[in-house]
Design a protein around this motif. Structure first.
Motif, PDB file in Angstrom:
ATOM      1  N   VAL A   1      47.213  45.484  50.250  1.00  0.00           N
ATOM      2  CA  VAL A   1      48.014  44.995  49.120  1.00  0.00           C
ATOM      3  C   VAL A   1      47.474  45.618  47.841  1.00  0.00           C
ATOM      4  N   ARG A   2      48.231  46.553  47.280  1.00  0.00           N
ATOM      5  CA  ARG A   2      47.730  47.328  46.147  1.00  0.00           C
ATOM      6  C   ARG A   2      48.507  47.055  44.860  1.00  0.00           C
ATOM      7  N   ASP A   3      49.197  45.934  44.805  1.00  0.00           N
ATOM      8  CA  ASP A   3      50.045  45.628  43.654  1.00  0.00           C
ATOM      9  C   ASP A   3      49.211  44.997  42.538  1.00  0.00           C
ATOM     10  N   LYS A   4      49.309  45.554  41.333  1.00  0.00           N
ATOM     11  CA  LYS A   4      48.505  45.062  40.210  1.00  0.00           C
ATOM     12  C   LYS A   4      48.791  43.594  39.902  1.00  0.00           C
ATOM     13  N   SER A   5      50.062  43.187  39.930  1.00  0.00           N
ATOM     14  CA  SER A   5      50.387  41.801  39.602  1.00  0.00           C
ATOM     15  C   SER A   5      49.786  40.843  40.627  1.00  0.00           C
ATOM     16  N   TYR A   6      49.729  41.271  41.890  1.00  0.00           N
ATOM     17  CA  TYR A   6      49.110  40.447  42.927  1.00  0.00           C
ATOM     18  C   TYR A   6      47.606  40.317  42.690  1.00  0.00           C
ATOM     19  N   ILE A   7      46.938  41.432  42.377  1.00  0.00           N
ATOM     20  CA  ILE A   7      45.492  41.389  42.143  1.00  0.00           C
ATOM     21  C   ILE A   7      45.177  40.508  40.934  1.00  0.00           C
ATOM     22  N   ASP A   8      45.936  40.684  39.855  1.00  0.00           N
ATOM     23  CA  ASP A   8      45.726  39.853  38.654  1.00  0.00           C
ATOM     24  C   ASP A   8      45.905  38.374  38.987  1.00  0.00           C
ATOM     25  N   TRP A   9      46.961  38.065  39.704  1.00  0.00           N
ATOM     26  CA  TRP A   9      47.246  36.677  40.097  1.00  0.00           C
ATOM     27  C   TRP A   9      46.126  36.127  40.973  1.00  0.00           C
ATOM     28  N   SER A  10      45.676  36.913  41.935  1.00  0.00           N
ATOM     29  CA  SER A  10      44.635  36.462  42.867  1.00  0.00           C
ATOM     30  C   SER A  10      43.336  36.121  42.137  1.00  0.00           C
ATOM     31  N   ILE A  11      42.922  37.007  41.254  1.00  0.00           N
ATOM     32  CA  ILE A  11      41.675  36.778  40.518  1.00  0.00           C
ATOM     33  C   ILE A  11      41.807  35.548  39.630  1.00  0.00           C
ATOM     34  N   HIS A  12      42.955  35.409  38.964  1.00  0.00           N
ATOM     35  CA  HIS A  12      43.172  34.251  38.098  1.00  0.00           C
ATOM     36  C   HIS A  12      43.141  32.952  38.892  1.00  0.00           C
ATOM     37  N   GLU A  13      43.823  32.922  40.046  1.00  0.00           N
ATOM     38  CA  GLU A  13      43.877  31.695  40.847  1.00  0.00           C
ATOM     39  C   GLU A  13      42.514  31.369  41.450  1.00  0.00           C
ATOM     40  N   LEU A  14      41.749  32.395  41.786  1.00  0.00           N
ATOM     41  CA  LEU A  14      40.410  32.170  42.338  1.00  0.00           C
ATOM     42  C   LEU A  14      39.487  31.508  41.313  1.00  0.00           C
ATOM     43  N   VAL A  15      39.386  32.104  40.136  1.00  0.00           N
ATOM     44  CA  VAL A  15      38.435  31.574  39.154  1.00  0.00           C
ATOM     45  C   VAL A  15      38.895  30.244  38.571  1.00  0.00           C
ATOM     46  N   ASN A  16      40.188  29.942  38.690  1.00  0.00           N
ATOM     47  CA  ASN A  16      40.716  28.684  38.149  1.00  0.00           C
ATOM     48  C   ASN A  16      41.031  27.647  39.228  1.00  0.00           C
ATOM     49  N   TRP A  17      40.528  27.865  40.443  1.00  0.00           N
ATOM     50  CA  TRP A  17      40.780  26.916  41.528  1.00  0.00           C
ATOM     51  C   TRP A  17      40.240  25.548  41.146  1.00  0.00           C
ATOM     52  N   LYS A  18      41.014  24.501  41.408  1.00  0.00           N
ATOM     53  CA  LYS A  18      40.665  23.175  40.880  1.00  0.00           C
ATOM     54  C   LYS A  18      40.086  22.212  41.925  1.00  0.00           C
ATOM     55  N   GLN A  19      39.980  22.622  43.167  1.00  0.00           N
ATOM     56  CA  GLN A  19      39.569  21.661  44.190  1.00  0.00           C
ATOM     57  C   GLN A  19      38.186  21.073  43.918  1.00  0.00           C
ATOM     58  N   GLU A  20      38.114  19.757  43.886  1.00  0.00           N
ATOM     59  CA  GLU A  20      36.874  19.053  43.558  1.00  0.00           C
ATOM     60  C   GLU A  20      36.124  18.580  44.802  1.00  0.00           C
ATOM     61  N   VAL A  21      36.861  18.255  45.852  1.00  0.00           N
ATOM     62  CA  VAL A  21      36.272  17.676  47.063  1.00  0.00           C
ATOM     63  C   VAL A  21      36.745  18.492  48.262  1.00  0.00           C
ATOM     64  N   PRO A  22      35.857  18.797  49.227  1.00  0.00           N
ATOM     65  CA  PRO A  22      36.282  19.564  50.405  1.00  0.00           C
ATOM     66  C   PRO A  22      37.425  18.864  51.145  1.00  0.00           C
ATOM     67  N   CYS A  23      38.334  19.658  51.683  1.00  0.00           N
ATOM     68  CA  CYS A  23      39.451  19.077  52.416  1.00  0.00           C
ATOM     69  C   CYS A  23      38.988  18.520  53.760  1.00  0.00           C
ATOM     70  N   GLU A  24      39.845  17.779  54.405  1.00  0.00           N
ATOM     71  CA  GLU A  24      39.497  17.151  55.674  1.00  0.00           C
ATOM     72  C   GLU A  24      39.515  18.175  56.810  1.00  0.00           C
ATOM     73  N   LYS A  25      38.781  17.850  57.876  1.00  0.00           N
ATOM     74  CA  LYS A  25      38.750  18.656  59.114  1.00  0.00           C
ATOM     75  C   LYS A  25      38.289  20.082  58.846  1.00  0.00           C
ATOM     76  N   LEU A  26      37.377  20.228  57.907  1.00  0.00           N
ATOM     77  CA  LEU A  26      36.948  21.557  57.469  1.00  0.00           C
ATOM     78  C   LEU A  26      35.634  21.987  58.124  1.00  0.00           C
ATOM     79  N   VAL A  27      35.586  23.249  58.542  1.00  0.00           N
ATOM     80  CA  VAL A  27      34.346  23.898  58.979  1.00  0.00           C
ATOM     81  C   VAL A  27      34.169  25.151  58.126  1.00  0.00           C
ATOM     82  N   HIS A  28      32.995  25.312  57.586  1.00  0.00           N
ATOM     83  CA  HIS A  28      32.702  26.430  56.688  1.00  0.00           C
ATOM     84  C   HIS A  28      31.662  27.333  57.357  1.00  0.00           C
ATOM     85  N   ILE A  29      32.020  28.609  57.561  1.00  0.00           N
ATOM     86  CA  ILE A  29      31.108  29.598  58.145  1.00  0.00           C
ATOM     87  C   ILE A  29      30.783  30.630  57.076  1.00  0.00           C
TER      88      ILE A  29
END
Length: 220
Positions: free
Chosen positions: A148-176
């Motif tokens: 995926v080499r689209d500039k608008s996608y990369i900009d959106w992805s970085i913005h959503e990553l750094v602004n992710w709001k989740q405060e508590v881990p979701c249910e049934k989660l395993v983290h590796i």
């Protein structure tokens, strides 16, 4: 396939294609792998709404969602809208508090908007964003994985990553998580399964570990 098969939906990381899962092989009598893909987001769409749209691609009930890096964030959001058996995240984070300091700094300063994302056709630069490592010796390899080499996608992805709001881990989660992940340092990640010498790209380079351990992790 029998009704006893567990359907595992795999979501790659930022800018990556499902090819990153090419070495993941689970017993076919017990598991069936399905691969999700990124698409260029509609202008202005939120990460939550993008996740809701992605849920429409899930064709089975009580599935396992497996997400890598940014894909790990996405499958966690998806799990809030569909019934899941388990959520497995790899090389990712469970809450915004596990993001590294540089990303938290970007959230408050918007410095990420200054990144030269217009150069997304530079595979080496894109790999630095997506995988957190230099790929000078493996450019042809990463050209296959970074689709995926689209500039608008990369900009959106970085913005959503750094602004992710989740405060508590979701249910049934395993983290590796890899012990040598340069993108999300493991020191910031609590309650996760450690993979010795694992880096941010361990879903590719440590596939043997996943093939040996994922079945048990999913079934536990």
């Amino acid at each position: 396939m029998t009704d006893n098969v567990i359907h595992v939906y795999c979501m790659p990381g930022m800018a990556a294609s499902p090819a990153i899962f090419e070495y993941i092989k689970l017993p076919k009598e017990s598991f069936e792998l399905h691969f999700l893909e990124w698409s260029v987001p509609v202008r202005g769409i939120s990460f939550v709404d993008y996740a809701k749209n992605m849920c429409s691609k899930i064709q089975h009930e009580n599935v396992v969602l497996l997400g890598v890096s940014l894909g790990g964030l996405l499958v966690q959001e998806m799990s809030k809208y569909i019934e899941v058996r388990k959520v497995v995240i790899v090389s990712s984070v469970k809450t915004r508090y596990e993001l590294p300091k540089r990303m938290i700094f970007a959230r408050y300063t918007s410095v990420h908007k200054l990144l030269p994302t217009g150069l997304v056709n530079n595979v080496e630069l894109l790999a630095k964003y997506a995988f957190g490592e230099s790929v000078t010796k493996r450019l042809s390899l990463y050209e296959k994985y970074l689709s995926v080499r689209d500039k608008s996608y990369i900009d959106w992805s970085i913005h959503e990553l750094v602004n992710w709001k989740q405060e508590v881990p979701c249910e049934k989660l395993v983290h590796i998580h890899g012990e040598k992940d340069p993108v999300f340092p493991i020191e910031n990640c609590g309650n996760c399964i450690h993979v010795p010498n694992g880096t941010h790209t361990m879903i590719i380079h440590r596939a043997k570990w996943f093939n040996e351990n994922l079945p048990t992790i999913i079934l536990e």
